[in-house]
Design an enzyme around this catalytic site. Structure first.
Site, short mmCIF file in Angstrom:
data_model
loop_
_atom_site.label_atom_id
_atom_site.label_comp_id
_atom_site.label_asym_id
_atom_site.label_seq_id
_atom_site.Cartn_x
_atom_site.Cartn_y
_atom_site.Cartn_z
N ASP A 197 -0.18 -5.90 0.32
CA ASP A 197 -1.42 -6.20 -0.38
C ASP A 197 -1.20 -7.48 -1.17
O ASP A 197 -0.11 -7.74 -1.67
CB ASP A 197 -1.80 -5.08 -1.34
CG ASP A 197 -2.27 -3.82 -0.62
OD1 ASP A 197 -3.01 -3.96 0.36
OD2 ASP A 197 -1.91 -2.72 -1.07
N CYS B 15 0.86 -1.17 0.00
CA CYS B 15 0.00 0.00 0.00
C CYS B 15 0.91 1.23 0.00
O CYS B 15 1.81 1.34 0.84
CB CYS B 15 -0.90 0.01 1.23
SG CYS B 15 -1.82 1.56 1.42
#
Length: 155
Positions: free
Chosen positions: A60, A53
């Site tokens: 992620d 992120c």
């Protein structure tokens, strides 16, 4: 066309290769399509794709599915794996990761058509799925569903 001709210019296949730390330094390689003139679909699936992120630095995770109809070129799979791995410490939103991968492949391969589905696992309680295609799917090809169900959580 022999295998030696197809693979003669590759720099990463068959030897130890450093993992790039950023997508911009990753080298994607291509090989001549030995079945040029035939219309068919190539699929790559990366069920353990990771990036960061850009705001929090938290990891992620996504399941990527890339389908393309080649013309003269195929992506060399080791270079694709290293390219995808280069996102591991790269901060970008889901949309930027997914679309940039698709665009980079189109720039390299000039395929008849390419699509990428990015099935991202929940961030902040909400999964985000990102889909990009270079244009409408060509008529007359067998194009299977990408086969990744929508996120259901524990339900």
């Amino acid at each position: 066309m022999t295998d030696d001709d197809i693979y003669s210019g590759l720099q990463q296949l068959g030897q130890p290769t450093r993992v790039p730390t950023d997508p911009s330094e990753a080298v994607l390689e291509r090989v001549q399509n030995p079945e040029a003139g035939q219309r068919y679909v190539v699929r790559f699936t990366a069920p353990e794709f990771t990036s960061l992120c850009p705001m929090t630095g938290q990891p992620d995770f996504a399941h990527l599915v890339i389908d393309y109809v080649p013309r003269d070129w195929l992506v060399e799979s080791k270079s694709l794996k290293l390219f995808l791995f280069s996102f591991r410490n790269h901060g970008a939103f889901h949309e930027a990761c997914t679309v940039s991968i698709g665009r980079r492949l189109v720039d390299l391969l000039d395929p008849e058509w390419l699509r990428i589905g990015g099935y991202w696992y929940p961030r902040g309680g909400m999964p985000i799925d990102v889909f990009w295609a270079s244009g409408p799917a060509p008529a007359g090809i067998w194009l299977p569903d990408q086969g990744v169900p929508g996120y259901r959580g524990r339900g």
